[in-house]
Enzyme design. Structure first.
Site, PDB file in Angstrom:
ATOM      1  CB  CYS A 177      -5.430 -82.559 -12.133  1.00 35.85           C
ATOM      2  SG  CYS A 177      -3.707 -82.402 -12.635  1.00 35.85           S
ATOM      3  N   GLY A 198      -8.318 -81.309 -17.561  1.00 31.79           N
ATOM      4  CA  GLY A 198      -7.005 -81.825 -17.945  1.00 31.79           C
ATOM      5  C   GLY A 198      -7.069 -82.574 -19.248  1.00 31.79           C
ATOM      6  CG  ASN A 235      -7.115 -80.938  -8.692  1.00 30.70           C
ATOM      7  OD1 ASN A 235      -6.287 -80.238  -9.264  1.00 30.70           O
ATOM      8  ND2 ASN A 235      -8.351 -80.531  -8.460  1.00 30.70           N
ATOM      9  N   GLY A 236      -3.760 -80.647  -7.577  1.00 31.24           N
ATOM     10  CA  GLY A 236      -3.192 -79.589  -6.750  1.00 31.24           C
ATOM     11  C   GLY A 236      -1.711 -79.441  -6.982  1.00 31.24           C
ATOM     12  CE1 TYR A 253     -11.373 -70.876 -19.381  1.00 30.70           C
ATOM     13  CE2 TYR A 253      -9.343 -71.102 -18.130  1.00 30.70           C
ATOM     14  CZ  TYR A 253     -10.065 -71.291 -19.297  1.00 30.70           C
ATOM     15  OH  TYR A 253      -9.477 -71.889 -20.380  1.00 30.70           O
TER      16      TYR A 253
END
Length: 474
Positions: free
Chosen positions: A14, A41, A114-115, A257
């Site tokens: 995210c 995202g 985020n996580g 990435y």
């Protein structure tokens, strides 16, 4: 989709963004910041704006341009938080769009996360037993409930009390009636940084979003740290009870990435790390070949590094259709091959008769690599040597990446030689862990998380999530 079954990629987790500035249109700037984080995202997006009295939120499904047609209508807004989402816990549906906005006795609050929380199920059951009602299937709602139920005297202490109870990965951007707050877990799994506008401050998952709005980068939020932004400036608090609880485990896949190449994360240039990965691959393989090329776009920087180190020319042997978006089709093998060929096409004039070093960042299930190798050989490539700019992925990630269960990871059940035979490459080489660490030289090896390669999880994973916990709250 979450795991991309067409292109055999893990998706980014995210992106979070927030701004505090009384002189800017904070909604517009949050929109632009999220646009720069779109790679993190693409399922949904949301923006919340506060004017000191109220918080208004706009959310929607799809890419940012699809999800946000009009910014929240609120006069005098000076705090904004935003989120772009790939679901890691909870389904992809409208009820799970962030930021989550609550109105409680402590005021108004918007939370962007985020996580992935490894103890979300246990906490949710406990909260439900105590009367909490949940309206989403996200682990992020557990955080909101913990904050709302806290008896602490002020918002900061409520948040600290809540985050001391959660485990796993969390980088949070929280906007209240009068503050913008950033929190990063004690392992630092997911990135979070601080920037400066002329009259205010910005929080962002990556530095590329600061560049997009011409904010100056100040620093990265430290693991175990909470920063509080208000009219008096920026303050910092450690939320851990002891500094011994801080155990850095920065996700190495951010460099391989996930992050955008023009970002810097925790002192390491992502572009330079990827260039170094290619150089390390060249040193490890020393292949005698005619051409170096990448599977665009994620392998391109590493391919350039390989070409520069080896002296083998770099060429564009695969052209990417950049206008092919996501697909709702869950393909069988025939449909998958068609989808790959719709997105990638070999250039026969470039590859014909060549021994090719083909660079990609990862192989997850191996469903796509074989299609691309066959495509190149059909276009006349003499031999294809597949080089992967990461070690073999053998374990799921439980810290904010949507991954496969272990039995579906090809490297967990096959040897490298078996994988090579499966994808029909003439040679196959994964970057060694030692080479990867040399490539990410700006971060000490002891501060990186390699759990997806070696199964050494910095935070223990409950048994109910051991084989994949995406829908554990549903």
């Amino acid at each position: 989709m979450h795991y991309d079954s067409v292109f055999d990629k893990w998706h980014e987790e995210c992106g979070v963004f927030g701004i505090y500035d009384r002189h800017l249109n904070v909604g517009n700037f949050t929109y632009w910041g999220l646009f720069a984080l779109q790679h993190r995202g693409q399922e949904s997006a949301g923006i919340a704006i506060s004017n000191g009295d109220d918080i208004e939120v706009t959310k929607g499904m799809g890419l940012l341009t699809e999800a946000i047609k009009q910014l929240p209508e609120i006069e005098g807004g000076f705090i904004s938080s935003g989120h772009v989402r790939y679901s890691t816990t909870g389904s992809n549906n409208p009820k799970n769009i962030q930021p989550l906005v609550i109105h409680y006795q402590g005021g108004d609050m918007a939370v962007a996360h985020n996580g992935n929380l490894t103890n979300a199920l246990g906490l949710r059951r406990e909260l439900e037993d105590r009367g909490s009602i949940f309206q989403t299937t996200m682990d992020s709602e557990v955080i909101v409930n913990l904050i709302a139920r806290s008896k602490a005297a002020n918002t900061e202490d409520r948040i600290i009390e809540a985050v001391r109870r959660i485990e796993g990965a969390f980088s949070l951007v929280i906007s209240t009636n009068d503050k913008l707050i950033g929190v990063r877990d004690a392992n630092g799994f997911r990135p979070l940084c601080l920037g400066k506008t002329e009259h205010g401050y910005v929080l962002s998952s990556e530095t590329c979003a600061l560049d997009a709005i011409k904010a100056d980068f100040i620093r990265h939020i430290e693991p175990g740290e909470m920063v509080i932004i208000d009219d008096s400036g920026v303050r910092s608090r450690l939320f851990v009870e002891s500094e011994k609880e801080i155990n850095k485990a920065l996700c190495v896949f951010e460099y391989i990435y996930f992050a955008r190449s023009d970002s810097e994360i925790d002192g390491q240039s992502v572009y330079q790390a990827r260039l170094n990965m290619g150089r390390e691959l060249a040193r490890e393989t020393k292949y005698d070949a005619d051409l170096v090329m990448s599977i665009p776009d994620s392998g391109t920087t590493a391919a350039l590094g390989y070409a520069r180190e080896s002296g083998i020319p770099f060429g564009e042997g695969l052209i990417k259709n950049r206008y092919m978006g996501r697909t709702f089709i869950k393909p069988d093998q025939a449909q998958r091959e068609l989808a790959v060929r719709m997105k990638l096409n070999a250039v026969a004039d470039v590859v014909k008769g060549k021994r090719i070093v083909l660079i990609d960042d990862s192989i997850v299930r191996g469903t796509t690599s074989g299609i691309i190798v066959r495509m190149l050989k059909e276009a006349g490539a003499k031999e294809v040597y597949m080089c992967v700019s990461s070690p073999a992925i053998e374990y799921p990630c439980h810290y904010g990446i949507d991954t496969s269960v272990r039995k579906e990871l090809i490297a967990a059940t096959h040897t490298i030689e078996e994988i090579r035979e499966y994808i029909k490459a003439d040679k196959l080489h994964y970057l060694s862990r030692e080479g990867l660490c040399r490539a990410v030289s700006g971060v000490p090896e002891a501060e990186l998380c390699f759990a997806c390669f070696d199964g050494d999880y910095a935070v223990s994973v409950p048994m109910d999530q051991d084989e994949g916990g995406k829908y554990v709250l549903e």
